[in-house]
Design a protein around this motif. Structure first.
Motif, PDB file in Angstrom:
ATOM      1  N   THR A   1       0.835  -1.057  -0.130  1.00 30.00           N
ATOM      2  CA  THR A   1       0.047  -0.049   0.058  1.00 30.00           C
ATOM      3  C   THR A   1       0.990   1.193   0.102  1.00 30.00           C
ATOM      4  N   ILE A   2       0.334   2.329  -0.235  1.00 30.52           N
ATOM      5  CA  ILE A   2       1.058   3.615  -0.290  1.00 30.52           C
ATOM      6  C   ILE A   2       0.125   4.526   0.723  1.00 30.52           C
ATOM      7  N   SER A   3       0.928   5.445   1.428  1.00 27.07           N
ATOM      8  CA  SER A   3       0.284   6.479   2.419  1.00 27.07           C
ATOM      9  C   SER A   3       0.853   7.544   2.024  1.00 27.07           C
ATOM     10  N   GLY A   4       0.001   8.613   2.390  1.00 25.18           N
ATOM     11  CA  GLY A   4       0.569   9.997   2.473  1.00 25.18           C
ATOM     12  C   GLY A   4       0.421  10.959   0.981  1.00 25.18           C
ATOM     13  N   VAL A   5      -0.343   9.993  -0.132  1.00 21.86           N
ATOM     14  CA  VAL A   5      -0.506  10.614  -1.278  1.00 21.86           C
ATOM     15  C   VAL A   5      -1.483  11.829  -1.282  1.00 21.86           C
ATOM     16  N   ALA A   6      -1.085  13.001  -1.831  1.00 24.83           N
ATOM     17  CA  ALA A   6      -2.157  13.884  -2.000  1.00 24.83           C
ATOM     18  C   ALA A   6      -2.234  14.766  -3.191  1.00 24.83           C
ATOM     19  N   ALA A   7      -3.486  15.144  -3.544  1.00 26.85           N
ATOM     20  CA  ALA A   7      -3.391  15.916  -5.103  1.00 26.85           C
ATOM     21  C   ALA A   7      -3.378  17.209  -4.823  1.00 26.85           C
ATOM     22  N   VAL A   8      -2.736  18.003  -5.724  1.00 30.02           N
ATOM     23  CA  VAL A   8      -2.206  19.194  -5.826  1.00 30.02           C
ATOM     24  C   VAL A   8      -3.528  20.154  -6.226  1.00 30.02           C
TER      25      VAL A   8
ATOM     26  N   GLN B   1     -13.700  17.840 -15.714  1.00 31.72           N
ATOM     27  CA  GLN B   1     -13.033  18.970 -15.701  1.00 31.72           C
ATOM     28  C   GLN B   1     -13.433  20.264 -14.891  1.00 31.72           C
ATOM     29  N   LYS B   2     -14.763  19.982 -14.530  1.00 37.14           N
ATOM     30  CA  LYS B   2     -15.434  21.256 -13.840  1.00 37.14           C
ATOM     31  C   LYS B   2     -14.609  21.717 -12.710  1.00 37.14           C
ATOM     32  N   ALA B   3     -14.711  23.089 -12.335  1.00 34.74           N
ATOM     33  CA  ALA B   3     -14.187  23.688 -11.125  1.00 34.74           C
ATOM     34  C   ALA B   3     -14.910  23.498 -10.169  1.00 34.74           C
ATOM     35  N   GLU B   4     -14.828  22.581  -9.135  1.00 35.70           N
ATOM     36  CA  GLU B   4     -15.658  22.293  -7.943  1.00 35.70           C
ATOM     37  C   GLU B   4     -14.674  21.933  -6.865  1.00 35.70           C
ATOM     38  N   ASN B   5     -15.042  21.698  -5.729  1.00 33.44           N
ATOM     39  CA  ASN B   5     -14.196  21.245  -4.473  1.00 33.44           C
ATOM     40  C   ASN B   5     -14.277  19.867  -4.041  1.00 33.44           C
ATOM     41  N   GLY B   6     -13.520  19.279  -3.484  1.00 32.59           N
ATOM     42  CA  GLY B   6     -13.619  17.817  -3.056  1.00 32.59           C
ATOM     43  C   GLY B   6     -13.930  16.934  -4.294  1.00 32.59           C
ATOM     44  N   LYS B   7     -13.066  17.127  -5.251  1.00 31.54           N
ATOM     45  CA  LYS B   7     -13.315  16.041  -6.645  1.00 31.54           C
ATOM     46  C   LYS B   7     -12.615  15.016  -5.939  1.00 31.54           C
ATOM     47  N   SER B   8     -13.210  13.744  -6.462  1.00 33.88           N
ATOM     48  CA  SER B   8     -12.503  12.510  -6.104  1.00 33.88           C
ATOM     49  C   SER B   8     -11.192  12.288  -7.181  1.00 33.88           C
ATOM     50  N   VAL B   9     -10.256  11.732  -6.841  1.00 36.35           N
ATOM     51  CA  VAL B   9      -9.008  11.388  -7.767  1.00 36.35           C
ATOM     52  C   VAL B   9      -8.860  10.225  -7.590  1.00 36.35           C
ATOM     53  N   SER B  10      -8.340   9.626  -9.017  1.00 41.07           N
ATOM     54  CA  SER B  10      -8.095   8.201  -8.973  1.00 41.07           C
ATOM     55  C   SER B  10      -6.520   8.137  -9.560  1.00 41.07           C
TER      56      SER B  10
ATOM     57  N   PRO C   1      -4.073   4.019  -3.800  1.00 43.47           N
ATOM     58  CA  PRO C   1      -4.682   4.689  -2.692  1.00 43.47           C
ATOM     59  C   PRO C   1      -6.191   5.415  -2.946  1.00 43.47           C
ATOM     60  N   THR C   2      -7.177   5.365  -2.005  1.00 35.44           N
ATOM     61  CA  THR C   2      -8.382   5.802  -2.034  1.00 35.44           C
ATOM     62  C   THR C   2      -8.615   7.030  -1.280  1.00 35.44           C
ATOM     63  N   GLY C   3      -9.704   7.756  -1.374  1.00 39.51           N
ATOM     64  CA  GLY C   3     -10.014   9.045  -0.598  1.00 39.51           C
ATOM     65  C   GLY C   3      -9.191  10.258  -0.963  1.00 39.51           C
ATOM     66  N   ILE C   4      -8.414  10.150  -2.033  1.00 38.58           N
ATOM     67  CA  ILE C   4      -7.799  11.505  -2.345  1.00 38.58           C
ATOM     68  C   ILE C   4      -8.818  12.388  -3.035  1.00 38.58           C
ATOM     69  N   THR C   5      -8.907  13.538  -2.703  1.00 42.12           N
ATOM     70  CA  THR C   5      -9.635  14.716  -3.351  1.00 42.12           C
ATOM     71  C   THR C   5      -8.832  15.973  -3.633  1.00 42.12           C
ATOM     72  N   VAL C   6      -9.189  16.695  -4.397  1.00 43.42           N
ATOM     73  CA  VAL C   6      -8.670  17.786  -4.997  1.00 43.42           C
ATOM     74  C   VAL C   6      -9.743  19.094  -5.163  1.00 43.42           C
ATOM     75  N   ASN C   7      -9.206  20.036  -4.973  1.00 41.46           N
ATOM     76  CA  ASN C   7     -10.010  21.475  -5.231  1.00 41.46           C
ATOM     77  C   ASN C   7      -9.794  21.831  -6.531  1.00 41.46           C
ATOM     78  N   ILE C   8     -10.768  22.166  -7.474  1.00 37.45           N
ATOM     79  CA  ILE C   8     -10.166  22.706  -8.717  1.00 37.45           C
ATOM     80  C   ILE C   8     -11.217  24.371  -8.713  1.00 37.45           C
ATOM     81  N   SER C   9     -10.221  25.292  -8.439  1.00 35.95           N
ATOM     82  CA  SER C   9     -10.868  26.555  -8.483  1.00 35.95           C
ATOM     83  C   SER C   9     -11.340  27.067  -9.861  1.00 35.95           C
ATOM     84  N   LYS C  10     -11.959  28.260  -9.967  1.00 37.39           N
ATOM     85  CA  LYS C  10     -12.455  28.663 -11.093  1.00 37.39           C
ATOM     86  C   LYS C  10     -10.961  29.421 -11.667  1.00 37.39           C
ATOM     87  N   ALA C  11     -10.877  29.502 -12.943  1.00 39.23           N
ATOM     88  CA  ALA C  11      -9.958  30.304 -13.650  1.00 39.23           C
ATOM     89  C   ALA C  11     -10.333  31.570 -13.586  1.00 39.23           C
TER      90      ALA C  11
END
Length: 360
Positions: free
Chosen positions: A199-206, A246-255, A273-283
């Motif tokens: 398994t791999i821990s500590g992975v995050a999306a930017v 691609q939409k600008a949203e918060n808490g988007k699931s990341v595979s 890993p599971t449970g990774i999320t990312v926030n995509i803000s508006k351009a």
């Protein structure tokens, strides 16, 4: 003691000269099984029979009660049937079967990183002395192991056997007297080594702003479960994360599709890993340029804006006036003049495209 491939020769002596019997057989018992020695040669008063030991033979050897000359009669000098009865019984010879291997690998399979104990057993009613060399795919596993109570065992280290199929053999080299074979090698015992799951821990999306793509950068990560001896020989490549839209949203699931790297990576598999999320803000958009139409004096300050240009639009996308935004203009003065300054106002609408932008 004799082993597989060895020849057992038995010579039967007669009181008088005999002839024939080239097709006769000498019945034997080896352990609990029956066997037959075949005609080999003869002299005037004797016939020699030979039995070649096969791999399944094991146990004490006894001679039957009579020669079987049914298909090839043995006669004396006068042409009468010779006496076929025998009174021999036990010969004092014991046949030793090659070692039989068992292991602690359930169903012949184990995950990489598991210690496996292989046990080789010799089938013999009498105690044997010597040593057994265990091998994997023809390569020695450690040093020979002394036989005790006709068995020997070898335990591998966690990483001795790598992922794939391994052919395990046990070679018995006897010691002591009355041994009529140099070594006995078992048939192959196949064991399958599976990949060890990591398994791999500590992975995050930017987090990032909207860019029209469904990929995000990944950061961090620590592998969990790598064998200590493989430390430094197994790494990973994060690659890129993927979001469903691609939409600008918060808490988007990341595979993720993180891959293992390094010389020992083939012995492992990775659970993503599971449970990774990312926030995509508006351009953020800004107004770069506006073209205002010239007109004649009408006493008002209203200006007509024919087009505007934005900074910050994602490559390949456009915004349509009247659909994605509205624009208006106001002259600083209602008087006649040239190069009159114009205040341009732009408001974004609520289309799906525009929801990915904000105007500064």
């Amino acid at each position: 003691f004799y082993g597989a491939g060895g020849d057992l020769d038995f010579t039967v002596h007669f009181n008088d000269s005999v002839s024939g019997g080239t097709g006769s057989k000498l019945p034997l018992s080896i352990g609990e099984n029956s066997a037959v020695a075949s005609y080999l040669s003869s002299t005037a008063k004797s016939i020699t029979y030979r039995y070649t030991i096969n791999g399944s033979d094991s146990g004490a050897v006894s001679v039957g009660t009579a020669i079987d000359d049914t298909s090839s009669a043995i006669t004396d000098g006068a042409g009468y049937d010779a006496e076929m009865e025998l009174n021999v019984g036990a010969t004092g010879v014991t046949v030793v079967r090659a070692p039989q291997i068992t292991s602690t690998a359930v169903g012949g399979s184990a995950a990489y990183g598991t210690k496996i104990t292989f046990t080789a057993a010799l089938t013999c009613a009498e105690p044997l002395s010597g040593a057994i060399q265990f091998k994997a795919n023809g390569t020695n596993l450690g040093s020979p192991v002394s036989v005790s109570s006709n068995t020997a065992s070898y335990e591998t280290a966690e990483t001795t056997l790598v992922v794939g199929d391994a052919s395990i053999t046990a070679e018995f080299v006897p010691s002591g007297s009355n041994i009529h074979f140099s070594r006995l090698t078992s048939s192959a015992y196949m064991v399958t080594i599976r990949e060890k799951a990591l398994t791999i821990s500590g992975v995050a999306a930017v987090h990032r702003s909207y860019d029209g793509t469904a990929v995000v950068a990944l950061t961090g990560g620590t592998l969990v479960g790598v064998e200590a001896v493989d430390s430094g020989s197994v790494g990973f490549s994060l690659g890129q994360g993927v979001i469903a839209s691609q939409k600008a949203e918060n808490g988007k699931s990341v595979s993720t599709s993180i891959t293992l790297t390094g010389p020992k990576a083939s012995n492992y598999s990775l659970t993503q890993p599971t449970g990774i999320t990312v926030n995509i803000s508006k351009a953020t958009l800004s107004l770069q340029n506006a073209i205002v139409c010239d007109r004649s004096y009408d006493g008002t300050t209203a200006a007509t804006v024919s087009s505007v240009t934005f900074n910050g639009i994602v490559s390949g996308e456009t915004l349509e006036s009247g659909v994605d935004y509205t624009v208006s203009g106001v002259f600083n003065s209602a008087n006649v003049g040239n190069n009159i300054p114009v205040t341009v106002s732009v408001e974004l609408t609520d289309t799906e495209k525009v929801k990915n932008y904000t105007l500064s």
